[in-house]
Design a protein around this motif. Structure first.
Motif, PDB file in Angstrom:
ATOM      1  N   ILE A   1     -25.205  16.262  15.536  1.00 40.26           N
ATOM      2  CA  ILE A   1     -24.987  17.319  14.538  1.00 40.26           C
ATOM      3  C   ILE A   1     -24.031  18.305  15.185  1.00 40.26           C
ATOM      4  CG2 ILE A   1     -26.045  19.129  13.124  1.00 40.26           C
ATOM      5  CD1 ILE A   1     -27.065  16.297  12.482  1.00 40.26           C
ATOM      6  N   SER A   2     -22.899  18.530  14.563  1.00 39.83           N
ATOM      7  CA  SER A   2     -21.904  19.398  15.215  1.00 39.83           C
ATOM      8  C   SER A   2     -22.315  20.863  15.124  1.00 39.83           C
ATOM      9  CB  SER A   2     -20.525  19.187  14.605  1.00 39.83           C
ATOM     10  OG  SER A   2     -20.379  19.938  13.431  1.00 39.83           O
ATOM     11  N   VAL A   3     -22.064  21.554  16.203  1.00 36.94           N
ATOM     12  CA  VAL A   3     -22.279  23.003  16.270  1.00 36.94           C
ATOM     13  C   VAL A   3     -20.946  23.632  16.640  1.00 36.94           C
ATOM     14  CG1 VAL A   3     -24.734  23.008  16.785  1.00 36.94           C
ATOM     15  CG2 VAL A   3     -23.132  22.788  18.641  1.00 36.94           C
ATOM     16  N   SER A   4     -20.659  24.742  16.033  1.00 36.41           N
ATOM     17  CA  SER A   4     -19.369  25.394  16.286  1.00 36.41           C
ATOM     18  C   SER A   4     -19.410  26.217  17.539  1.00 36.41           C
ATOM     19  CB  SER A   4     -19.012  26.297  15.126  1.00 36.41           C
ATOM     20  OG  SER A   4     -19.047  25.565  13.929  1.00 36.41           O
TER      21      SER A   4
ATOM     22  N   GLU B   1     -32.986  18.755  10.209  1.00 29.98           N
ATOM     23  CA  GLU B   1     -32.439  17.394  10.291  1.00 29.98           C
ATOM     24  C   GLU B   1     -33.564  16.375  10.497  1.00 29.98           C
ATOM     25  OE1 GLU B   1     -29.432  16.476   9.581  1.00 29.98           O
ATOM     26  OE2 GLU B   1     -28.579  18.482   9.421  1.00 29.98           O
TER      27      GLU B   1
ATOM     28  N   TYR C   1     -28.315  18.291  18.287  1.00 31.55           N
ATOM     29  CA  TYR C   1     -27.257  19.299  18.396  1.00 31.55           C
ATOM     30  C   TYR C   1     -26.622  19.259  19.793  1.00 31.55           C
ATOM     31  CZ  TYR C   1     -29.640  20.984  14.236  1.00 31.55           C
ATOM     32  OH  TYR C   1     -30.219  21.067  12.999  1.00 31.55           O
ATOM     33  N   ARG C   2     -27.452  19.150  20.812  1.00 30.08           N
ATOM     34  CA  ARG C   2     -26.946  19.149  22.190  1.00 30.08           C
ATOM     35  C   ARG C   2     -26.013  17.967  22.450  1.00 30.08           C
ATOM     36  NH1 ARG C   2     -33.003  19.921  24.334  1.00 30.08           N
ATOM     37  NH2 ARG C   2     -33.118  22.182  24.414  1.00 30.08           N
ATOM     38  N   LYS C   3     -26.323  16.827  21.867  1.00 26.22           N
ATOM     39  CA  LYS C   3     -25.547  15.610  22.092  1.00 26.22           C
ATOM     40  C   LYS C   3     -24.410  15.421  21.100  1.00 26.22           C
ATOM     41  CE  LYS C   3     -29.387  13.218  24.260  1.00 26.22           C
ATOM     42  NZ  LYS C   3     -30.333  12.083  24.190  1.00 26.22           N
ATOM     43  N   GLY C   4     -24.251  16.389  20.174  1.00 28.24           N
ATOM     44  CA  GLY C   4     -23.135  16.339  19.243  1.00 28.24           C
ATOM     45  C   GLY C   4     -23.366  15.457  18.020  1.00 28.24           C
TER      46      GLY C   4
ATOM     47  N   ARG D   1     -27.193  27.589  18.572  1.00 25.94           N
ATOM     48  CA  ARG D   1     -25.756  27.895  18.510  1.00 25.94           C
ATOM     49  C   ARG D   1     -25.310  28.192  17.079  1.00 25.94           C
ATOM     50  NH1 ARG D   1     -23.155  23.457  22.654  1.00 25.94           N
ATOM     51  NH2 ARG D   1     -24.261  24.189  24.491  1.00 25.94           N
TER      52      ARG D   1
ATOM     53  N   LYS E   1     -26.507  27.305  14.301  1.00 28.17           N
ATOM     54  CA  LYS E   1     -26.759  26.252  13.313  1.00 28.17           C
ATOM     55  C   LYS E   1     -28.268  26.173  13.070  1.00 28.17           C
ATOM     56  CE  LYS E   1     -24.773  22.508  11.382  1.00 28.17           C
ATOM     57  NZ  LYS E   1     -23.594  22.421  10.619  1.00 28.17           N
TER      58      LYS E   1
END
Length: 120
Positions: A117-120, A68, A112-115, A46, A48
């Motif tokens: 690490i934030s994805v825009s 990460e 990323y999927r679980k938030g 996404r 990122k």
């Protein structure tokens, strides 16, 4: 995206190994895209950055660099002095540890999927 010159310039057995790693990475989620950053193949989730492929200058072996990596705990992952990222070295002369690679890629993607690490 077409295969970049990075893959095509690589010599065997690294070339085949890197191309296989590329396919494995892209096959983990339909939202993974490939680009080139810093001259290296970079994979984004996404938009990122999530991992890179590169070849170690000393050992001449391919590796996956997890952006990460500090959030991933596995004995095969090495920080090699990096604060944030960790690498998984791959020996192109032996069978690839596909189950381990898929496990680590999905552990990284879950950040990323679980938030976490934030994805825009």
């Amino acid at each position: 995206m077409q295969k970049s010159g990075f893959y095509l310039r690589s010599e065997e057995p690294n070339k085949s190994c890197l191309l296989a790693l590329r396919d494995i990475i892209l096959g983990q989620d339909e939202e993974i895209t490939e680009t080139v950053k810093y001259g290296m193949p970079c994979f984004c989730y996404r938009q990122k950055m999530f991992c890179y492929l590169w070849v170690d200058k000393k050992s001449k072996r391919p590796y996956i660099l997890f952006v990460e990596g500090k959030r991933l705990n596995h004995p095969e992952l090495k920080s090699e002095g990096r604060a944030r990222m960790k690498v998984l070295q791959i020996d192109p002369e032996i069978d690839m540890p596909i189950e381990l690679i898929v496990l680590l890629l999905n552990n990284a993607l879950d950040l990323y999927r679980k938030g976490i690490i934030s994805v825009s």
